[in-house]
Design an enzyme around this catalytic site. Sequence first.
Site, PDB file in Angstrom:
ATOM      1  CG  MET A  75      24.047 -12.660 -10.940  1.00 25.10           C
ATOM      2  SD  MET A  75      23.869 -14.389 -11.326  1.00 25.10           S
ATOM      3  CE  MET A  75      22.104 -14.557 -11.181  1.00 25.10           C
ATOM      4  CB  CYS A 102      29.998  10.887  29.915  1.00 22.13           C
ATOM      5  SG  CYS A 102      31.583  10.718  30.734  1.00 22.13           S
ATOM      6  CG  HIS A 137      22.018   1.031  -8.406  1.00 20.30           C
ATOM      7  ND1 HIS A 137      23.051   1.878  -8.044  1.00 20.30           N
ATOM      8  CD2 HIS A 137      22.231  -0.126  -7.757  1.00 20.30           C
ATOM      9  CE1 HIS A 137      23.852   1.236  -7.221  1.00 20.30           C
ATOM     10  NE2 HIS A 137      23.394   0.024  -7.013  1.00 20.30           N
ATOM     11  CB  SER A 190      30.429   9.803  34.807  1.00 26.66           C
ATOM     12  OG  SER A 190      30.152   9.956  33.439  1.00 26.66           O
ATOM     13  NE  ARG A 209      12.776  -5.558  -2.514  1.00 25.87           N
ATOM     14  CZ  ARG A 209      13.836  -5.477  -3.268  1.00 25.87           C
ATOM     15  NH1 ARG A 209      14.865  -6.268  -3.082  1.00 25.87           N
ATOM     16  NH2 ARG A 209      13.896  -4.618  -4.251  1.00 25.87           N
ATOM     17  CE  LYS A 239      14.839 -11.365  -5.166  1.00 28.06           C
ATOM     18  NZ  LYS A 239      15.722 -10.973  -6.245  1.00 28.06           N
ATOM     19  N   GLY A 277      24.697  -5.582  -4.174  1.00 29.80           N
ATOM     20  CA  GLY A 277      26.064  -5.835  -4.646  1.00 29.80           C
ATOM     21  C   GLY A 277      26.222  -7.163  -5.371  1.00 29.80           C
ATOM     22  NE  ARG A 327      13.411 -13.137 -10.376  1.00 31.30           N
ATOM     23  CZ  ARG A 327      12.940 -12.112 -11.092  1.00 31.30           C
ATOM     24  NH1 ARG A 327      13.409 -10.915 -10.914  1.00 31.30           N
ATOM     25  NH2 ARG A 327      12.011 -12.299 -11.986  1.00 31.30           N
ATOM     26  CE1 TYR A 382      25.124  10.471  32.987  1.00 30.59           C
ATOM     27  CE2 TYR A 382      24.371   9.910  35.199  1.00 30.59           C
ATOM     28  CZ  TYR A 382      25.342  10.423  34.342  1.00 30.59           C
ATOM     29  OH  TYR A 382      26.523  10.876  34.860  1.00 30.59           O
TER      30      TYR A 382
END
Length: 892
Positions: A107, A844, A468, A777, A352, A26, A105, A96, A864
């Site tokens: 203030m 894998c 919210h 592998s 933002r 912010k 979460g 803020r 891969y």
Amino acid sequence: MSKWVYTFGDGKAEGRADMKNLLGGKGANLAEMSNIGIPVPAGFTITTEVCTYYYANGNQYPAELMDQVRTALADVEGIMGAKFGDAGNPLLVSVRSGARASMPGMMDTVLNLGLNDQTVEGLIAQSGDARFAYDSYRRFIQMYSDVVLEIDHHHFEDLLEDLKADRGYNLDTELGADDWKELVGKYKAKVAEQLGRPFPEDPTEQMWGAVGAVFGSWMNQRAITYRRLHDIPESWGTAVNVQAMVFGNMGDDCATGVAFTRDPSTGENTFYGEYLVNAQGEDVVAGIRTPQHLTIEGKTRNESDLPAMEEVMPGLFAELDAIRHRLEAHYKDMQDMEFTIQGGKLWMLQTRNGKRTSAASLKIAVDMANEGLIDKKEAIMRIDPMQLDQLLHPTLDPKAPRDVIASGLPASPGAASGKVVFSAEDAEDWAKRGEKVILARIETSPEDIGGMHVAQGIITTRGGMTSHAAVVARGMGRPCVAGAGMIRINYAEKLFTISGLTIKEGDVVTLDGSTGQIMRGEVPTIQPELTGDFAALMEWADAGRRLKVRTNAETPLDAQTARKFGAEGIGLCRTEHMFFDPLRIIHMRQMIVAQDEAGRRAALEKLLPYQRQDFIDLFSIMQGLPVTIRLLDPPLHEFLPHTQDEMQEVANAAGVELKTIRTLVATLSESNPMLGHRGCRLGISYPEIYEMQALAIFQAAVQVSQASGQTVVPEVMIPLIGTRKELDLLKAVVDKAAAQVFTETGTTLSYAVGTMIELPRAALRAAEIAESAEFFSFGTNDLTQTTLGMSRDDSGPFLETYRLRGIYEKDPFATIDRDGVGELVRIAAERGRSTRAGIKMGICGEHGGDPASIAFCEEIGLDYVSCSPYRVPIARLAAAQAAIGGEINGTK
Ligand code: PEP
Ligand code: MG
């Protein structure tokens, strides 16, 4: 002397957008907006370093902070032409929190700070409106008491309701200046009663109280939970922003609103947002009044009767729209902005990068690349691969009947069914028991995030698209229907009603977050279409990646799904999974309990045709792409008959007595089956098992290549070897079977025999193993289990503690432990290449579908990754990001 405070306002600032670590998101953006000449009320940011200092020094501030704040405040006073605490012409401020990442979460905000019995008179003088001034004053007391003094807001709501009842009022708007003034007195008396001391009248004390509350909230439980869910390190800390107040509620030439430069639900390039005339920002997000649309188009689309800002304030709307374009061009990303209009002047309070749904994320990235705002590589980097998950999951079948019982706002897309619960705690409890739940709330607050996280979907009866629930659900990727006003929730009785219909806790409902519909019962779903923006982004990703992406699949359905998602072959076919079918398991069990080779061969002969058909299916679906088939690797206990009936069935099939089977089962049971008679050890003990499987593979390969004319190149993989000798003995079995099939059919095919590297010994002895193995592998599930000495089946409960204590930051079974397991993989890759240059290598284990682990595979040059079908697109994107990230970091 350290600099702890950065000012902004009046077209300049000490900070910049790239100082987020220091100023928080912010603060950095307020500075940036100010620098580029966008109207921002003046203010200052107390840095995140102060937060760090505060916690490192027993909740003390650095010595210079007081002075620096005093100087910054004087600057703000100068710019705004008002004085903090001045009875005649008071400056009021908002305080803020502002961490690097947005943190619901914590203030959030205290507004109107600086008001007291003297300065309220000054506010009356400035605004010419005593009613407004006292309303602001009581809002301030309530907000400050709630977030700083921790006095629950219901006390204040009760006092307001009592006063309204006393006077016979229904609405807040009926209260006059004297009523609000009287309420201010009552509020302060309530604070004194609750706190044992009076409400702080001194503005400076108020400000430091609010600053302390922001820093304190960094360590509150909600913030800690939020950080854990979003992988935000505690060390980041939060900044505090103190900013001159501007008022959106000083009359009808005032307004406040929230706007997105593009639609955050769909990603469409339309101006999207809500505003309210004569209101404060909290009124828009709290859902107390129904917000109005910014544009005429938005109003029409949403069938709203309320006038759009574009109609009510056309000049200011045009100014806001111009700022929208400027900010988006400046930040090159979709912006989420807050604005306030005071007395006909527009102020920007925040910008933002906007949170968005996965679909919007994709559309915005692709559109911006097509518009030339960003390049294709940037578009690829913009998408969190895990977010794709939401686009790959089913939506409601449009043809299925729906018993629609209510509707609300389409706040977060996707469809979900589950049992209704009415509290976040119940959601968590039920989810722990394995239930799928839908969380229904009147509205949600940050305390609910744990429950929202485990729910399949969320319903609220109050609040808009920026409430919210809507914002958090979109961020989490949970479907959400918000503001379904026709639903009446009764928390006490755990039910909700809609005009006569009652839905109780535990009843199943379905919600569609893309349309806002809520349905009774479960509605069937269909697979998503993988075209349009999705296909475009995937094409760019495919062009940008080096790693191939294969899938782990053994059923035709999985193999087909994976192909549809773009898998380039099968990296792991776990053959043991093919034997759980009721028609086969009996033969499998018979084989396990057989006491000699003849008995085993008899059972294996019955299994061979099934197995051959399995491979025919896979080879056919994969149309010439590589298919790696792993020979049997079960911990044997998985196949043992357990119940009386199962044992009897095996006894009948084998023609022996039940007690013989029971004794055999007892002999075969192991105390640590994961480290027992499994993997290649079975092949060593009973080569006829691997022989049957190899015959089935080569017969299938010959048959498919003859039928289709396609080249089929089977890759036969031996599991769980620790020594080269094991591999050599078993490779001989496979080669012999191949030779036999080629002779019998008169067709020869090329094939490869390789091995899993999933034991530390195999990783360390990779040089000699690669002399025999044609490919490696990495089975990082077992390699993690055996390297960490932690059972992959039993470590869940304590690993959570380990993660919370920071011993392992991530679950090592989900994201590769680079330092330990990763080191072994790196060593094995190097040593393998030292004896067989260019040996093909892949991964894998579960890690093959995890973006962070894929980045590691890119780094060490594997060929891969192989992952479950639904992870294939995620892996394709993550592989491209890893390649591009490597270029950017100069490691390529
Ligand atoms: C592994 O161990 O990583 C692996 C892929 O094999 P499985 O999970 O079947 O043991
Ligand atoms: Mg394994």
